[in-house]
Motif scaffolding. Structure first.
Motif, PDB file in Angstrom:
ATOM      1  N   ALA A  25       0.866  -1.176   0.000  1.00  0.00           N
ATOM      2  CA  ALA A  25       0.000   0.000   0.000  1.00  0.00           C
ATOM      3  C   ALA A  25       0.909   1.234   0.000  1.00  0.00           C
ATOM      4  CB  ALA A  25      -0.876  -0.026   1.246  1.00  0.00           C
ATOM      5  N   PRO A  26       0.381   2.410  -0.384  1.00  0.00           N
ATOM      6  CA  PRO A  26       1.235   3.593  -0.547  1.00  0.00           C
ATOM      7  C   PRO A  26       2.025   3.973   0.703  1.00  0.00           C
ATOM      8  CG  PRO A  26      -1.041   4.047  -1.240  1.00  0.00           C
ATOM      9  CD  PRO A  26      -1.010   2.631  -0.767  1.00  0.00           C
ATOM     10  N   ASP A  27       1.394   4.008   1.837  1.00  0.00           N
ATOM     11  CA  ASP A  27       2.071   4.521   3.035  1.00  0.00           C
ATOM     12  C   ASP A  27       2.415   3.378   3.989  1.00  0.00           C
ATOM     13  OD1 ASP A  27      -0.510   3.913   3.281  1.00  0.00           O
ATOM     14  OD2 ASP A  27      -1.115   5.699   4.423  1.00  0.00           O
ATOM     15  N   VAL A  28       2.910   2.292   3.402  1.00  0.00           N
ATOM     16  CA  VAL A  28       3.074   1.053   4.141  1.00  0.00           C
ATOM     17  C   VAL A  28       3.863   1.199   5.434  1.00  0.00           C
ATOM     18  CG1 VAL A  28       4.776   0.502   2.343  1.00  0.00           C
ATOM     19  CG2 VAL A  28       4.155  -1.240   3.997  1.00  0.00           C
ATOM     20  N   TRP A  29       5.027   1.859   5.383  1.00  0.00           N
ATOM     21  CA  TRP A  29       5.873   1.896   6.584  1.00  0.00           C
ATOM     22  C   TRP A  29       5.290   2.770   7.674  1.00  0.00           C
ATOM     23  CZ3 TRP A  29       8.907  -1.946   7.075  1.00  0.00           C
ATOM     24  CH2 TRP A  29       9.420  -2.577   5.929  1.00  0.00           C
ATOM     25  N   VAL A  30       4.648   3.862   7.254  1.00  0.00           N
ATOM     26  CA  VAL A  30       4.011   4.737   8.242  1.00  0.00           C
ATOM     27  C   VAL A  30       2.953   3.955   9.003  1.00  0.00           C
ATOM     28  CG1 VAL A  30       2.669   6.834   8.550  1.00  0.00           C
ATOM     29  CG2 VAL A  30       4.408   6.725   6.732  1.00  0.00           C
ATOM     30  N   ARG A  31       2.173   3.169   8.260  1.00  0.00           N
ATOM     31  CA  ARG A  31       1.069   2.447   8.903  1.00  0.00           C
ATOM     32  C   ARG A  31       1.580   1.329   9.807  1.00  0.00           C
ATOM     33  NH1 ARG A  31      -2.735   0.699   4.352  1.00  0.00           N
ATOM     34  NH2 ARG A  31      -3.812  -0.246   6.120  1.00  0.00           N
ATOM     35  N   VAL A  32       2.637   0.651   9.357  1.00  0.00           N
ATOM     36  CA  VAL A  32       3.193  -0.408  10.206  1.00  0.00           C
ATOM     37  C   VAL A  32       3.757   0.212  11.483  1.00  0.00           C
ATOM     38  CG1 VAL A  32       4.990  -2.154  10.424  1.00  0.00           C
ATOM     39  CG2 VAL A  32       3.660  -2.003   8.323  1.00  0.00           C
ATOM     40  N   ALA A  33       4.495   1.315  11.318  1.00  0.00           N
ATOM     41  CA  ALA A  33       5.104   1.965  12.483  1.00  0.00           C
ATOM     42  C   ALA A  33       4.028   2.464  13.448  1.00  0.00           C
ATOM     43  CB  ALA A  33       5.991   3.114  12.033  1.00  0.00           C
ATOM     44  N   ALA A  34       2.913   2.905  12.897  1.00  0.00           N
ATOM     45  CA  ALA A  34       1.833   3.413  13.736  1.00  0.00           C
ATOM     46  C   ALA A  34       1.108   2.267  14.439  1.00  0.00           C
ATOM     47  CB  ALA A  34       0.843   4.213  12.888  1.00  0.00           C
ATOM     48  N   GLY A  35       1.411   1.060  14.059  1.00  0.00           N
ATOM     49  CA  GLY A  35       0.831  -0.078  14.767  1.00  0.00           C
ATOM     50  C   GLY A  35      -0.524  -0.505  14.253  1.00  0.00           C
ATOM     51  N   ASN A  36      -0.945   0.022  13.099  1.00  0.00           N
ATOM     52  CA  ASN A  36      -2.242  -0.439  12.619  1.00  0.00           C
ATOM     53  C   ASN A  36      -2.151  -1.207  11.302  1.00  0.00           C
ATOM     54  OD1 ASN A  36      -1.783   1.757  10.960  1.00  0.00           O
ATOM     55  ND2 ASN A  36      -2.996   3.109  12.285  1.00  0.00           N
ATOM     56  N   ALA A  37      -1.002  -1.757  11.031  1.00  0.00           N
ATOM     57  CA  ALA A  37      -0.894  -2.602   9.841  1.00  0.00           C
ATOM     58  C   ALA A  37       0.226  -3.610  10.048  1.00  0.00           C
ATOM     59  CB  ALA A  37      -0.618  -1.762   8.601  1.00  0.00           C
ATOM     60  N   VAL A  38       0.207  -4.651   9.250  1.00  0.00           N
ATOM     61  CA  VAL A  38       1.172  -5.737   9.364  1.00  0.00           C
ATOM     62  C   VAL A  38       1.722  -6.026   7.973  1.00  0.00           C
ATOM     63  CG1 VAL A  38      -0.651  -7.468   9.125  1.00  0.00           C
ATOM     64  CG2 VAL A  38       1.489  -8.104  10.211  1.00  0.00           C
ATOM     65  N   LEU A  39       2.965  -6.496   7.920  1.00  0.00           N
ATOM     66  CA  LEU A  39       3.537  -6.968   6.652  1.00  0.00           C
ATOM     67  C   LEU A  39       3.610  -8.484   6.716  1.00  0.00           C
ATOM     68  CD1 LEU A  39       6.582  -4.558   6.162  1.00  0.00           C
ATOM     69  CD2 LEU A  39       4.449  -4.562   4.879  1.00  0.00           C
ATOM     70  N   VAL A  40       3.344  -9.159   5.602  1.00  0.00           N
ATOM     71  CA  VAL A  40       3.462 -10.626   5.601  1.00  0.00           C
ATOM     72  C   VAL A  40       4.433 -11.047   4.507  1.00  0.00           C
ATOM     73  CG1 VAL A  40       1.136 -10.962   6.479  1.00  0.00           C
ATOM     74  CG2 VAL A  40       1.515 -10.956   4.016  1.00  0.00           C
ATOM     75  N   ASN A  41       4.994 -12.234   4.659  1.00  0.00           N
ATOM     76  CA  ASN A  41       5.877 -12.722   3.609  1.00  0.00           C
ATOM     77  C   ASN A  41       5.066 -13.398   2.503  1.00  0.00           C
ATOM     78  OD1 ASN A  41       5.299 -15.201   4.724  1.00  0.00           O
ATOM     79  ND2 ASN A  41       7.438 -15.844   4.953  1.00  0.00           N
ATOM     80  N   GLU A  42       5.719 -13.628   1.385  1.00  0.00           N
ATOM     81  CA  GLU A  42       5.026 -14.133   0.201  1.00  0.00           C
ATOM     82  C   GLU A  42       4.403 -15.501   0.458  1.00  0.00           C
ATOM     83  OE1 GLU A  42       7.622 -14.306  -3.150  1.00  0.00           O
ATOM     84  OE2 GLU A  42       6.056 -14.961  -4.515  1.00  0.00           O
ATOM     85  N   GLN A  43       5.127 -16.331   1.215  1.00  0.00           N
ATOM     86  CA  GLN A  43       4.620 -17.669   1.483  1.00  0.00           C
ATOM     87  C   GLN A  43       3.257 -17.607   2.158  1.00  0.00           C
ATOM     88  OE1 GLN A  43       7.687 -16.691   1.412  1.00  0.00           O
ATOM     89  NE2 GLN A  43       9.140 -18.252   2.084  1.00  0.00           N
ATOM     90  N   LEU A  44       3.168 -16.774   3.176  1.00  0.00           N
ATOM     91  CA  LEU A  44       1.913 -16.637   3.909  1.00  0.00           C
ATOM     92  C   LEU A  44       0.848 -16.051   2.989  1.00  0.00           C
ATOM     93  CD1 LEU A  44       0.408 -16.867   6.558  1.00  0.00           C
ATOM     94  CD2 LEU A  44       1.222 -14.606   7.176  1.00  0.00           C
ATOM     95  N   ALA A  45       1.246 -15.047   2.195  1.00  0.00           N
ATOM     96  CA  ALA A  45       0.296 -14.400   1.290  1.00  0.00           C
ATOM     97  C   ALA A  45      -0.290 -15.424   0.331  1.00  0.00           C
ATOM     98  CB  ALA A  45       0.992 -13.277   0.525  1.00  0.00           C
ATOM     99  N   ARG A  46       0.558 -16.243  -0.255  1.00  0.00           N
ATOM    100  CA  ARG A  46       0.061 -17.206  -1.235  1.00  0.00           C
ATOM    101  C   ARG A  46      -0.739 -18.315  -0.587  1.00  0.00           C
ATOM    102  NH1 ARG A  46       1.817 -15.940  -6.119  1.00  0.00           N
ATOM    103  NH2 ARG A  46       3.743 -14.739  -6.235  1.00  0.00           N
ATOM    104  N   ARG A  47      -0.228 -18.835   0.536  1.00  0.00           N
ATOM    105  CA  ARG A  47      -0.920 -19.946   1.184  1.00  0.00           C
ATOM    106  C   ARG A  47      -2.278 -19.530   1.716  1.00  0.00           C
ATOM    107  NH1 ARG A  47       3.978 -21.775   4.301  1.00  0.00           N
ATOM    108  NH2 ARG A  47       5.084 -22.692   2.570  1.00  0.00           N
ATOM    109  N   GLY A  48      -2.338 -18.343   2.305  1.00  0.00           N
ATOM    110  CA  GLY A  48      -3.585 -17.929   2.926  1.00  0.00           C
ATOM    111  C   GLY A  48      -4.380 -16.968   2.068  1.00  0.00           C
ATOM    112  N   SER A  49      -3.911 -16.721   0.817  1.00  0.00           N
ATOM    113  CA  SER A  49      -4.545 -15.714  -0.049  1.00  0.00           C
ATOM    114  C   SER A  49      -4.731 -14.415   0.714  1.00  0.00           C
ATOM    115  CB  SER A  49      -5.895 -16.213  -0.576  1.00  0.00           C
ATOM    116  OG  SER A  49      -5.696 -17.170  -1.548  1.00  0.00           O
ATOM    117  N   LEU A  50      -3.666 -13.981   1.338  1.00  0.00           N
ATOM    118  CA  LEU A  50      -3.723 -12.761   2.136  1.00  0.00           C
ATOM    119  C   LEU A  50      -2.820 -11.724   1.481  1.00  0.00           C
ATOM    120  CD1 LEU A  50      -3.407 -14.495   5.592  1.00  0.00           C
ATOM    121  CD2 LEU A  50      -5.404 -13.245   4.794  1.00  0.00           C
ATOM    122  N   TRP A  51      -3.414 -10.731   0.832  1.00  0.00           N
ATOM    123  CA  TRP A  51      -2.615  -9.724   0.143  1.00  0.00           C
ATOM    124  C   TRP A  51      -2.945  -8.353   0.707  1.00  0.00           C
ATOM    125  CZ3 TRP A  51       1.176 -11.447  -3.022  1.00  0.00           C
ATOM    126  CH2 TRP A  51       1.108 -12.791  -3.406  1.00  0.00           C
TER     127      TRP A  51
END
Lengths: 804, 215, 345
Positions: free
Chosen positions: A549-575
């Motif tokens: 997403a555009p402001d990815v690091w700001v949102r993660v740092a603010a504690g309201n978003a998470v980053l996932v690795n590709e394996q998890l994204a593909r296995r769980g269809s989580l994008w």
């Protein structure tokens, strides 16, 4: 009648020892590569099965806590409601240079484990009191025992062969101390016998997830792709070996036609003759197969340690590096050899059984029947279409491989027709008579060489495809390492307290200190490692995001978003934009997906603040340190001295990269070894095909020679022809190999590892391969060409002789 | 003299001499039939004259070229440029079409005369067969292609080894007529190996080979 | 886990360990040993004694169903300490084992549970009284009024127990000698519970009423070196009298002991040698020959009875296996009771 007939048949091989040798080598090569791969796979699977049995795994349902561990209190609650469950606590145990797995089970409740009851010879039975009470006992394989012996922080070690490699098996009470996870349980095994009137789990502990043994990701499933891969290679080599057998048997039969005719004229019934030939071939097949098994055994023995390293490195799969000779393997190897030989000889045998008594001893029609060529080409088209359509019908590894085999075999079947078409074009354009003849003659040779050329095509395409995949992977991996391993130094403290001291000490002396904290959780897709990161430009600048997403690091740092690795994204269809439930009461939106190679499990990143709130007990001992690169060594030295740390506790980025790359290279040692072997075998197939065609070549060459071409020139032309055919085949193989690479990277890899790799092209590698191919073709043609050059004119004149 | 064979001796490895002491001569435009029993060495002599094989002693001169002095490339050049051959088994190049076979020898020696070739094709009755491959032709047709291939090169010396040996009587007569006509028209000399007296009698001269000698 | 090994460790401690040091009050491993003249403290002594090696809460009951059939039930909680201390967590040395059974004339169902004390999966508290392992429970405000429950794969029960008389102390005021060498245990009983409740059986629930007997025993030195097993009887006569009797079988001869309990609960200890216990008939069960009919005699009490098992196949095939089941009594006295036999191999 049979005795003399056998004698006559056998006399052929006495006269044609090289031919017999070729046949045996062909069978042996086919059997060797196939059975080596089989042995490796069987050994690996046996290791998994042994590990499963040794850990009594895979039999019972399990209970998991999504996004976390199961507290002991909940276990007791379940028990006191009647649920018969056994607690298991697992986790990685790091020593300075190795990561081992600790599996702690509730010894009193867990199903019977051989390690506890079958102590090694001479050792006393483990004492229950010692096992259950502090300090406890560790059960490990003898080789690990030496490694762990004498560590003051560890309980005494008991050697047992009934423990999988790289695993420490112990009571759960010991494990929670070793892993620093007091009061935590990784999973509960639901025991087979439960009391009547059991309250439902939903009412009791709705947060727990019940997983059937088949759904749990076990090693065998994880590594399926790897074994399928090896198997495909083995099968390919086997097929290539059979081309050799086909060619040689065809030659032997052609040469013995006169003998067959005579034997039959003398009263040997045809079906007896056919049976005798069948018997002869079977005997040769068994002999060649036995040679192949010996070869395969040594090959497997040589490759197994690397395979074991790969499987441990990639999947953490417990494979022992020791090869065991299995009777089933010998039997199946010999059966494959005999079956393959008879299959490869079936055409020849069929012709033999159909041969009229007074058949003209003439040579095969050189162009074959046009109808059958067209049918072959049509089959090729059909297979390619079917292969290309497979993804529409289903997904998964097998669909991927079905698609690959369809395209590969289809393309191979199309090869003769395509080459014939091309050669006809060249012939039409040729101006000189010799050139014209060379093209026409190549076309005439095609039917005899097509099988060998198909083999070459497959070998080359596989080479290009797998080579491209490995090289792409390597390039991506190196780039990814550069992105992921940005800190100049990585430090591991003795404990949390020292960790805090080190961080304080480092802060004024470095650009930034990046804590590395993680905890192991459970997600519906399998184990999930959650990391906490601080807000730092290092991540913003370098982290390898493949979707964000555009402001990815700001949102993660603010504690309201998470980053996932590709394996998890593909296995769980989580994008990006989806929501990830980390713990029952903690769900975050996914702000981005990052690539993460060389790791089979799912991963997620959250802000350190959030991480600390939810998992304050997670260790805080590891740090990445950003510092001016020139100062890194100096700082590392100062750090070691200041805190009296062992050398391994402070590691340079370069060292980790080198280590990672070494693991990577080892991973593909087997692949490239098989690659080269397959190419070698297909080169040998060309040689045998050319030797087979030899007797049919003379009538083609003799008239040209009579019309005024020297034998030297003719020999050179022979060489040229072989090289040209190989070159044309290589040109066909290139696009095929690239398609293969694409399928491997975009379909097979995604299924097998959970990541999709960008494809890179390596024209220099292709050139090298082309050179190698031409060399192989020239080498294969060298022997027949040399023979031609030295051929006495009288042999050529025999073609013109009146009595033939 | 176009061809002289002078005291030639030829032994195959490990055997008796096939040719003991053979001498003969043939002038431009002459035709000579070489007869003899099976195994008398007729074909061997023809192969020696065609520079297909080598001999131990004596000399063979073709169009002023002494064969004993030639190495392998020299012999190949001689075959290409000065002589042409017709064999009993026709020995066409199976991978080439009739048209390609016809022009092949002439083009090898860079002596192709297209007018002559089409004339030849017509006279041999091959005009309709040009795109065929040899294996689809009858024996008589194949031999006519072989004769055409030989004559297209306008050789000074045509060597023929039992050219009608594999043909039936009708085809045999037709092929022989054609060959003799063409030889006469081009002024080539002909050395023809045969065991048939009828055929031998149609040529200018006859030599009989027995026990490795001309008798 | 090797269950045989476990059984061995839990309940047949090496005789050498159990020997001697009685006078010092502790044995070689630091476990306390029973002392003559001990003053019981209640309710504290109903709870666990972690510094002793072994201990049990043992309930048996003879019940009559509303279907007219006879039933026997067993509920036992064993405690075994690997070390003489108690602590929290997995590594606590206090191990617990539960056995439960329901016996009819033609069936015998049983179950077993094993747990560690340090995490709360099993344990006993004295006030209010509660003894549990997994979902099996025996609890109540005090020892006189208890609820009792257990479940297995094919049975279960929920019972109410109400004491109809006082506790009975065996031997010398609860100091019960087990061999001529002087091994002893603390041993008292509540022999007079009235029982009502429900049995859950595969064919459906059965309402039951009847009588139960609870034994409490703890020690660190249960058997002498030569002793191989015991035969233990708890009998309820129609006269209102009750009898506890056991015979410890040893290579150097049997050691017997008994307690005669009058209807009002007054108890009389009967010393070694007085009890006559004679097997009359054995039955083949679980691959062993087990005496299922006995002649029992106490000449001083004019007792001469014959005891026969309700179900000869009442074999407890648990980690530590033994025979335990309801019996009928005929002869000079008639009644019902329970029989336990160990050490028949």
């Amino acid at each position: 009648m049979i005795g003399p007939a056998i004698q006559a048949l056998a006399s052929h091989w006495r006269l044609h020892k090289i031919q017999l040798g070729t046949l045996l080598i062909g069978i042996a090569l086919a059997t060797a590569l196939w059975s080596a791969v089989q042995a490796i796979n069987a050994e690996a699977r046996a290791s998994y099965a042994r590990a499963s049995a040794q850990l009594a795994a895979g039999q019972n349902d399990e209970l998991h806590m999504p996004g976390g561990f199961i507290p002991v209190d909940l276990y007791v609650t379940l028990r006191r409601a009647g649920w018969q469950v056994a607690a298991v606590l697992e986790g990685p145990y790091r020593t300075e240079d190795r990561t081992l797995r600790v599996m702690g089970v509730d010894v009193l409740a867990y199903p019977a484990l051989p390690a506890f009851s079958e102590a090694r010879d001479g050792a006393t039975q483990p004492d229950l009191a010692e096992l259950l009470t502090a300090p406890g006992r560790l059960f490990v394989r003898p080789e690990l025992s030496a490694f762990l012996a004498g560590r003051p922080d560890l309980p005494p070690v008991i050697e047992s062969d009934a423990v999988p490699p790289d695993l420490i098996l112990t009571d759960i009470g010991v494990a929670e101390k070793m892993l620093g996870k007091p009061g935590q349980i990784s999973r509960l095994v639901v025991l087979p016998v439960q009391p009547m009137g059991l309250p439902s789990l939903d009412a009791l502990a709705p947060e727990l997830e019940r997983v059937a043994p088949s759904e749990a990701m076990d090693t065998a499933q994880l590594t399926d792709s790897f074994h399928l891969n090896l198997m495909a290679f083995g099968l390919l080599s086997f097929a290539v070996g059979l081309f050799i057998v086909h060619g040689t048997v065809g030659l032997a039969m052609a040469q013995r036609r006169g003998m067959f005719r005579t034997l039959r004229a003398l009263g040997l019934p045809l079906n007896l003759l056919v049976r005798l030939v069948l018997l002869e071939l079977t005997l040769i097949a068994l002999l060649g197969g036995a040679m192949g098994l010996v070869l395969g055994y040594f090959l497997a023995g040589a490759l197994l340690p690397d395979v074991a390293a790969t499987l441990r490195g990639l999947y953490g799969a417990p494979v022992e590096g020791q090869l065991v000779l299995r009777p089933a393997w010998i039997a199946s190897g010999l059966a494959m050899a005999a079956g393959g030989t008879l299959l490869a000889s079936s055409q020849t045998l069929w012709h033999l059984s159909r041969m009229p008594l007074l058949a003209a001893p003439g040579l095969q029609a050189w162009r074959g029947r046009p109808g059958s060529a067209r049918l072959t080409a049509l089959c090729g088209f059909g297979l390619i279409a079917a292969g290309a359509a497979t993804p529409l019908l289903g997904e998964g590894l097998f669909a991927g491989f079905a698609m690959l085999s369809g395209i590969l075999v289809g393309a191979a079947l199309l090869l003769p027709a395509s080459l014939a078409f091309l050669l006809a074009r060249f012939e039409r354009r040729a101006s000189g008579p010799v050139a014209q003849w060379v093209w026409a003659d190549m076309r005439a040779q095609l039917p005899g060489l097509s099988l060998a050329l198909m083999a070459l095509l497959l070998a080359l395409a596989t080479n290009i495809g797998v080579g491209t995949m490995v090289a792409s992977f390597r390039l991506t991996f190196i780039g990814w390492l550069d992105q992921r391993l940005t800190s100049e130094l990585y430090v591991t403290a003795r404990d949390d307290q020292q960790g805090a001291e080190i961080a304080d000490w480092l802060r004024p002396r470095s650009e930034s200190v990046l804590p590395i904290r993680r905890t192991e959780l459970w997600h519906e897709t399998g184990p999930l490692f959650l990391y906490g990161i601080i807000d730092d430009r290092t991540y913003r600048q370098n982290w390898p995001l493949i979707d964000a997403a555009p402001d990815v690091w700001v949102r993660v740092a603010a504690g309201n978003a998470v980053l996932v690795n590709e394996q998890l994204a593909r296995r769980g269809s989580l994008w990006t934009g989806d929501r990830l439930t980390i713990a029952p009461d903690w769900t975050l939106e996914i702000a981005g997906v990052y690539s993460d190679y060389g790791n089979p499990t799912g991963q997620a990143l959250v802000s350190m603040q959030q991480f600390d709130t939810h998992f304050p007990e997670a260790p805080n001992r590891r740090f990445g340190i950003r510092v001016v690169p020139e100062k890194a060594t100096e700082l590392a030295q100062a750090l070691r001295e200041q805190f009296d740390m062992p050398p391994q506790a402070v590691i340079h980025q370069a060292a980790i990269k080198a280590q990672s790359l070494a693991v990577f290279e080892k991973t593909f040692v087997v692949t490239s070894a098989l690659n080269i072997l397959t190419l070698g075998v297909s080169g040998f197939a060309i040689l045998t095909s050319l030797l087979t065609l030899w007797t049919q070549r003379l009538p083609q060459i003799a008239p040209v020679w009579a019309l005024g071409l020297t034998r030297t020139r003719l020999a050179r032309l022979e060489l040229l022809r072989s090289v040209l055919l190989a070159a044309l085949t290589a040109i066909f193989a290139l696009p095929l190999g690239l398609i293969l690479a694409w399928v491997l990277l975009s379909i097979i890899n995604v299924e097998a590892f959970g990541w999709r790799l960008p494809m890179h092209l390596f024209p220099l590698d292709w050139l090298r391969l082309l050179g190698l191919t031409l060399l192989a073709a020239a080498a294969a043609a060298a022997l027949p060409a040399m023979r031609l050059r030295r051929l006495p004119p009288s042999d050529l004149l025999r073609v013109f002789a009146n009595e033939r | 003299m176009l061809l002289t064979v002078d005291h030639v001796r030829k032994t195959y490895p490990g055997g008796r001499p096939v040719l003991q002491d053979v001498s003969l001569a043939l002038d431009h435009g002459q035709t000579l039939a070489l007869t003899g029993e099976s195994g008398s060495g007729k074909s061997t002599l023809l192969n020696l004259v065609g520079a297909l094989d080598t001999f131990e002693s004596g000399e063979i001169t073709v169009d002023g070229q002494a064969l004993s002095s030639l190495n392998d490339p020299g012999r190949a050049a001689l075959r290409r440029d000065r002589v042409a051959m017709v064999f009993q088994q026709f020995n066409l190049i199976p991978s080439l079409t009739v048209a390609q076979n016809l022009s092949f020898h002439a083009r090898l020696g860079e002596r192709l005369d297209k007018g002559w070739l089409s004339d030849l094709t017509r006279r041999l009755g091959l005009a309709d067969l040009l795109d065929r491959y040899p294996e689809y032709l009858s024996g008589g047709q194949q031999q006519r292609v072989a004769i055409g291939r030989a004559m297209a090169a306008r050789p000074k010396l045509l060597l023929a080894d039992e050219p009608t040996g594999n043909l039936d009587e009708t085809a045999s007569a037709a092929v022989l007529d054609l060959m003799l006509d063409l030889v006469r028209d081009t002024g080539a000399a002909l050395l023809l190996v045969t065991h048939s007296l009828d055929i031998a009698n149609r040529l200018d001269r006859r030599a009989h080979l027995a026990s490795g000698r001309i008798t | 886990m090797n269950v045989r090994l476990l059984a061995f460790l839990l309940f047949l401690p090496c005789a050498a360990l159990a020997q001697g040091f009685a006078g010092l009050g502790t044995d070689a491993e630091g476990f306390k040993v029973p002392q003559r003249g001990y003053q019981f403290q209640f309710p504290a002594d109903h709870g666990a004694h972690p510094t002793f090696r072994i201990e049990w809460w043992y309930v048996t009951a003879n019940l009559m169903g509303d279907d007219g059939a006879e039933y026997g039930i067993q509920w036992t909680l064993f405690r075994s300490a690997l070390k003489p201390l108690d602590s929290d967590g997995w590594q606590s040395p206090q191990l617990w084992m539960g056995h439960a059974a329901v016996t009819t004339s033609d069936s015998h169902r049983f179950a077993e549970r094993i747990a560690r004390g340090g995490i709360g999966q099993a344990g006993v508290t004295a006030n209010p009284f509660a003894a549990w392992i997994d979902e099996w429970r025996m609890d109540g405000p005090d020892m006189d009024s208890l609820t009792l429950s257990a479940r297995g794969a094919d049975f279960g029960y929920d019972l109410k127990l109400n004491a109809q008389g006082p506790l009975v102390f065996h031997g010398d005021g609860g100091y019960s000698v087990k061999s001529a060498d002087g091994q002893a245990s603390y041993y008292y009983s509540q022999p007079a519970y009235a029982v009502t409740g429900t049995l859950q059986l595969p064919d459906g629930d059965v309402q039951v009423t009847g009588k139960a007997w609870m034994d409490r025993e703890w020690s660190s030195q249960p058997l002498s070196e030569d002793q191989t097993g015991w035969d233990w009887f708890s009998l309820r006569f129609d006269s209102g009298d009750r009898l506890m009797a056991f015979r410890l079988r040893g290579a150097r001869g049997d050691y017997t002991s008994a307690t005669w309990i009058e209807p009002d609960g007054k108890a009389r200890a009967i010393d070694d040698g007085a009890l006559v216990a004679e097997p009359l008939e054995t039955a083949r069960t679980a691959g062993r020959n087990i005496p299922v009919r006995w002649r029992l005699g106490l000449p001083d009490e004019d007792l001469d009875i014959e005891i026969s098992a309700l179900n000869p196949n009442a074999w407890m095939g648990t980690s530590f296996s033994y025979w335990e089941g309801p019996v009928r009594v005929t002869g000079s006295h008639s009644g019902i009771g329970y029989l336990e036999m160990t050490g028949y191999e």
